[in-house]
Design a protein around this motif. Structure first.
Motif, PDB file in Angstrom:
ATOM      1  N   UNK A 369       0.921  -1.089  -0.112  1.00 15.72           N
ATOM      2  CA  UNK A 369       0.262  -0.331  -0.085  1.00 15.72           C
ATOM      3  C   UNK A 369       0.571   1.131  -0.118  1.00 15.72           C
ATOM      4  N   UNK A 370       0.413   2.263  -0.485  1.00 16.13           N
ATOM      5  CA  UNK A 370       0.858   3.545  -0.292  1.00 16.13           C
ATOM      6  C   UNK A 370       0.292   4.503   1.187  1.00 16.13           C
ATOM      7  N   UNK A 371       1.545   5.203   1.732  1.00 17.58           N
ATOM      8  CA  UNK A 371       0.807   5.856   2.459  1.00 17.58           C
ATOM      9  C   UNK A 371       0.235   7.421   2.446  1.00 17.58           C
ATOM     10  N   UNK A 372      -1.196   7.817   2.788  1.00 14.48           N
ATOM     11  CA  UNK A 372      -1.049   9.319   2.176  1.00 14.48           C
ATOM     12  C   UNK A 372      -0.746  10.250   3.098  1.00 14.48           C
ATOM     13  N   UNK A 373       0.369  10.644   3.137  1.00 15.11           N
ATOM     14  CA  UNK A 373       0.805  12.172   4.274  1.00 15.11           C
ATOM     15  C   UNK A 373       0.336  13.061   3.652  1.00 15.11           C
ATOM     16  N   UNK A 374       0.420  14.129   5.082  1.00 14.74           N
ATOM     17  CA  UNK A 374      -0.269  14.721   5.565  1.00 14.74           C
ATOM     18  C   UNK A 374      -0.300  15.891   4.203  1.00 14.74           C
ATOM     19  N   UNK A 375       0.534  15.990   3.737  1.00 13.27           N
ATOM     20  CA  UNK A 375       1.417  17.029   2.239  1.00 13.27           C
ATOM     21  C   UNK A 375       2.562  16.370   2.152  1.00 13.27           C
ATOM     22  N   UNK A 376       2.876  17.280   0.940  1.00 13.93           N
ATOM     23  CA  UNK A 376       3.905  17.513   0.460  1.00 13.93           C
ATOM     24  C   UNK A 376       5.178  17.624   1.510  1.00 13.93           C
ATOM     25  N   UNK A 377       6.293  17.073   1.658  1.00 15.56           N
ATOM     26  CA  UNK A 377       7.098  17.415   3.337  1.00 15.56           C
ATOM     27  C   UNK A 377       8.176  16.151   3.014  1.00 15.56           C
ATOM     28  N   UNK A 378       8.862  16.043   4.392  1.00 15.14           N
ATOM     29  CA  UNK A 378       9.678  14.561   4.485  1.00 15.14           C
ATOM     30  C   UNK A 378       9.225  14.488   5.921  1.00 15.14           C
ATOM     31  N   UNK A 379       9.602  13.106   5.905  1.00 12.25           N
ATOM     32  CA  UNK A 379       9.089  12.322   6.989  1.00 12.25           C
ATOM     33  C   UNK A 379      10.606  11.985   7.194  1.00 12.25           C
ATOM     34  N   UNK A 380      10.721  11.519   9.219  1.00 12.23           N
ATOM     35  CA  UNK A 380      11.896  11.247   9.522  1.00 12.23           C
ATOM     36  C   UNK A 380      11.850   9.754  10.838  1.00 12.23           C
ATOM     37  N   UNK A 381      12.240   9.705  11.361  1.00 14.74           N
ATOM     38  CA  UNK A 381      12.334   8.526  12.779  1.00 14.74           C
ATOM     39  C   UNK A 381      11.310   7.747  12.366  1.00 14.74           C
ATOM     40  N   UNK A 382      11.034   7.046  11.963  1.00 16.77           N
ATOM     41  CA  UNK A 382      10.254   6.166  11.166  1.00 16.77           C
ATOM     42  C   UNK A 382      10.911   5.054  12.500  1.00 16.77           C
ATOM     43  N   UNK A 383      10.197   4.304  13.501  1.00 14.75           N
ATOM     44  CA  UNK A 383      10.311   3.650  14.650  1.00 14.75           C
ATOM     45  C   UNK A 383       9.527   2.320  14.862  1.00 14.75           C
ATOM     46  N   UNK A 384       9.130   1.241  15.313  1.00  7.82           N
ATOM     47  CA  UNK A 384       8.519   0.687  15.910  1.00  7.82           C
ATOM     48  C   UNK A 384       7.354   1.703  17.367  1.00  7.82           C
ATOM     49  N   UNK A 385       5.941   1.914  17.081  1.00  2.00           N
ATOM     50  CA  UNK A 385       5.959   2.048  18.354  1.00  2.00           C
ATOM     51  C   UNK A 385       5.454   1.707  19.476  1.00  2.00           C
ATOM     52  N   UNK A 386       6.093   0.073  19.133  1.00  2.00           N
ATOM     53  CA  UNK A 386       6.564  -0.942  20.008  1.00  2.00           C
ATOM     54  C   UNK A 386       6.590  -2.720  19.492  1.00  2.00           C
ATOM     55  N   UNK A 387       6.043  -3.198  21.047  1.00  2.00           N
ATOM     56  CA  UNK A 387       6.082  -4.671  20.462  1.00  2.00           C
ATOM     57  C   UNK A 387       4.614  -5.156  20.165  1.00  2.00           C
ATOM     58  N   UNK A 388       5.025  -6.058  19.882  1.00  2.00           N
ATOM     59  CA  UNK A 388       4.358  -7.009  19.880  1.00  2.00           C
ATOM     60  C   UNK A 388       2.976  -6.921  17.734  1.00  2.00           C
ATOM     61  N   UNK A 389       1.823  -7.367  17.112  1.00  2.00           N
ATOM     62  CA  UNK A 389       1.216  -7.032  15.917  1.00  2.00           C
ATOM     63  C   UNK A 389       0.812  -5.893  15.659  1.00  2.00           C
ATOM     64  N   UNK A 390       0.079  -5.396  17.011  1.00  2.00           N
ATOM     65  CA  UNK A 390      -0.981  -4.105  16.726  1.00  2.00           C
ATOM     66  C   UNK A 390      -0.081  -2.776  17.189  1.00  2.00           C
ATOM     67  N   UNK A 391       0.974  -2.768  17.341  1.00  2.00           N
ATOM     68  CA  UNK A 391       2.077  -1.907  17.473  1.00  2.00           C
ATOM     69  C   UNK A 391       1.337  -0.605  16.696  1.00  2.00           C
ATOM     70  N   UNK A 392       1.944  -0.433  15.289  1.00  2.00           N
ATOM     71  CA  UNK A 392       1.734   0.058  14.320  1.00  2.00           C
ATOM     72  C   UNK A 392       3.820   0.977  14.465  1.00  2.00           C
ATOM     73  N   UNK A 393       3.205   2.199  13.954  1.00  2.00           N
ATOM     74  CA  UNK A 393       4.247   2.893  13.247  1.00  2.00           C
ATOM     75  C   UNK A 393       4.846   3.940  13.929  1.00  2.00           C
TER      76      UNK A 393
END
Length: 723
Positions: A369-393
């Motif tokens: 899938x493609x992720x819909x960002x809020x605008x034309x900008x910059x994404x940094x610091x992609x990090x797991x939001x926690x442990x387990x399959x439901x944690x997200x990023x």
């Protein structure tokens, strides 16, 4: 000595060529002669700055734009969640802790936020910065690194997460140390400074565990930058970057218990496996939920690809490509998420400064899938939001008109949501972005990004109409393979709101178009970057964006070198130049600051061919040899604590301009004594930005807002007209 007055002429002979250096004495930062000379420059700057109409309005607008609460993505350790928070109106971010679920909306859900370390409380004078921090895996301790006076050399302290109190004496003499906790009371850290025989990765045991002397686990070379990480609580990764040349070597060791029971031996003498060494490549590893290493690498892909490997057999010969290279966009960051049975890779790419985010299967690399960002900008610091399959990023997002915010991407989602939930992005100012093209001296097409504001609310009555030429800042960096990413800048937004235009030249030497784009503008190819910037300036004038008198070149550090070199080569290319903490003396850059680390980027004066290339564009020597007739107005900034580019560069450059320039064209030095090249208190950052852009406004004719219109005939008497 004052102005451009020279000491007895100093001449070095390099490769049979005499190289004059009349201002060598200004390399002594604290000598009486240098102090007297600096006092004269400070008086000149203060007198000039008092005449700039937009100085106060820009400072007020920038302060308003940055007055927002800022968070970094939260980290769960044990029962606590850690982040940094800078309050609206605050000077520095503070390390904070609270209890709850990291992805549930954060502290606005009722959790009590406790400050663990606040640089402003530690040093009310504002001179101490938070350089790095890392909590222990059980959440009971936090390793915090600070430095003072801008030197970026400081101390690593271990604090109690419950009380914020220090639990042992600090480790002194570290510089942006990576910290990798090997358990609740031991961590690895790095020493990067030369000259003490201790450069490399060290193991430290916290005093609460008995302490003891630190142990060197891997030594590093004199011109490399060590790094250390711990993946999955088991795999110790050590990297060694070769200067800033986008090449590193990587080793990995398994810290899992074995049958020997010798815990000390596996922590103090890890059994290293080579990921890659001696390759012309740069690689960054992450551990997936399936236990595999995922490696973002330039090996075989100048715009980077992602490969998978078994950490027990990590050599590049055993890699499997998962996400291939995009020929037009560079992979900046990624994180591994999902479940062991269905792992995913969330991948951020940059296309001419704008981020794109996609999710891929880690098994076969297919687009999910493609992720819909809020605008034309910059994404940094992609990090797991926690442990387990439901944690997200978690991630950070910002664009030219939107202050940085933390977002959460839930599993399977196509649109992220704000974190904390109560955060609300500032309503954006309509900003238009378009891409122009120019041709450099050798025919290479160089892209230019141009930003303008629609109906700028703070513009004076003389603001240009669309299609008319008007005051424009042209920014460039062009060094170390760094691509320009378009995140939030209060300074740029304030300039656009005042009616100015802002352009970025994606010159060679940067990483905007891949690794070869960098290499073609590095070392003996650095003059190509200068050609690219001159061509971009010509294009803006030729396409009616601005006139020469409307144009201000702007760059910092390696970008400061670039804009000075362009103005020295073509003095009539623009009306003004801002060079912040620049390199300028390229015959001696290796002897100043971090210059020895930059030979891969600029070459060395010890090599005859490198020396010829360096002297062809060295701004200091071009001015000494050619004079500075018809040169633009110049504002240099220098920071006394600068341990990177060294403030000797702007001091010597200013002296050369004053001696060889025209009295009616200002050559100013804005000098600060208690800061350095890196982060600083918010107030000091605002003052610097407002001064620099008020200078640009005065020299390019940008008018003040309606309530503070200059009298008829006001503005800078130095602004150039014509084409």
């Amino acid at each position: 000595m004052s102005g451009g007055e020279r000491a007895p002429l100093r001449v070095d002979t390099l490769h049979g060529t005499p190289v004059a250096d009349p201002y060598r004495w200004l390399e002594e930062p604290d000598s009486p002669a240098t102090r007297t000379w600096l006092a004269g420059r400070e008086r000149e700057f203060a007198a000039a700055a008092a005449t700039w109409p937009l100085r106060a309005p820009l400072a007020e607008r920038i302060r308003d734009l940055v007055c927002a609460e800022l968070w970094t993505p939260p980290l769960r350790r044990g029962r606590r969640i850690f982040a940094t928070r800078r309050r609206a109106g605050g000077e520095h971010p503070a390390v904070v802790a609270f209890e709850g679920a990291a992805g549930d909306g954060g502290p606005d859900g009722g959790a009590r936020v406790r400050v663990v370390f606040d640089p402003h409380a530690f040093d009310p004078g504002g001179g101490t910065t938070l350089d790095s921090w890392e909590p222990s895996p059980d959440g009971e301790h936090v390793a915090v690194q600070t430095s003072s006076g801008g030197t970026e050399r400081g101390a690593l302290r271990v604090l109690s997460a419950a009380t914020g109190l220090r639990v042992e004496d600090p480790i002194e003499g570290v510089r942006y140390s990576h910290v990798a906790w090997a358990g609740p009371e031991a961590f690895y850290y790095v020493r990067r400074d030369d000259g003490d025989g201790r450069r490399g990765v060290w193991l430290h045991r916290v005093a609460t565990a008995g302490g003891g002397p630190d142990v060197l686990v891997r030594a590093c070379g004199p011109r490399t930058v060590p790094g250390v990480r711990l993946l999955g609580g088991r795999w110790l990764v050590v990297s060694e970057s070769h200067g800033t040349g986008h090449r590193n070597d990587i080793w990995i060791a398994d810290l899992a218990p074995d049958d020997s029971g010798a815990d000390g031996a596996r922590f103090e003498r890890p059994r290293w496996r080579t990921v890659h060494a001696g390759e012309e490549a740069e690689t960054h590893p992450e551990l997936g939920p399936d236990g595999l290493l995922y490696l973002r690498t330039t090996l075989g892909a100048e715009r980077r690809r992602i490969c998978a490997a078994d950490p027990r057999s990590p050599g590049s010969a055993d890699w499997r490509e998962v996400v291939g290279e995009d020929p037009e966009a560079t992979i900046d960051g990624f994180t591994a998420t999902g479940t062991p049975e269905s792992p995913e890779l969330l991948v951020a790419r940059t296309r001419l400064g704008i981020s794109e985010l996609t999710a891929h299967s880690a098994a076969h690399g297919g687009l999910l899938r493609r992720v819909d960002l809020p605008g034309e900008g910059m994404v940094t610091r992609l990090e797991p939001a926690g442990e387990g399959p439901g944690a997200g990023v978690h991630m950070c997002y910002a664009d030219v008109a939107t202050q940085q915010e933390v977002l959460v991407l839930d599993p399977g989602a196509e649109r992220p949501r704000p974190w904390p939930r109560a955060s609300r992005p500032r309503p954006p100012t309509p900003v238009r972005r378009r891409t122009l093209q120019c041709r450099s001296a050798d025919g290479t097409r160089v892209p230019i990004t141009l930003f303008t504001a629609e109906d700028p609310p703070d513009a004076g009555s003389g603001a240009p109409e669309p299609g008319e030429p008007g005051p424009t800042i042209l920014h460039a960096y062009g060094g170390f393979g760094r691509p320009r990413q378009f995140g939030f800048s209060a300074t740029v937004l304030a300039w656009l709101r005042a009616g100015g235009r802002y352009a970025v030249a994606h010159v060679r030497g940067g990483g905007d178009l891949g690794r070869q784009w960098h290499l073609r503008g590095a070392r003996r190819g650095k003059p190509r970057a200068v050609d690219d910037l001159v061509a971009a300036a010509d294009a803006l004038a030729g396409q009616g964006v601005c006139t020469r008198g409307h144009l201000c070149l702007s760059g910092g550090s390696a970008g400061g070198l670039l804009v000075l070199a362009a103005a020295a080569r073509r003095p009539n290319v623009c009306g003004a130049v801002i060079a912040s903490a620049p390199l300028a003396d390229m015959a001696r850059f290796e002897r100043l600051g971090l210059g020895p680390m930059w030979i891969r980027e600029f070459g060395t004066a010890a090599d005859p061919q490198d020396f010829a290339a360096l002297m062809s564009y060295s701004p200091y020597h071009r001015v000494l040899a050619d004079g500075a007739a018809d040169r633009p107005a110049v504002l240099l900034t220098g920071f006394h604590g600068d341990t990177r580019t060294d403030a000797a560069h702007p001091r010597k450059m200013c002296a050369a301009l004053l001696h060889h320039g025209q009295a009616e064209r200002p050559a100013l030095l804005r000098y600060e004594h208690d800061v350095g090249h890196g982060p600083r208190a918010v107030t000091k950052a605002i003052e610097l930005a407002a001064d620099a852009h008020a200078f640009a406004a005065a020299e390019t004719g940008l008018a003040p807002p309606p309530a503070e219109e200059a009298p008829s005939g006001g503005g800078s008497p130095h602004r150039r007209e014509g084409t």
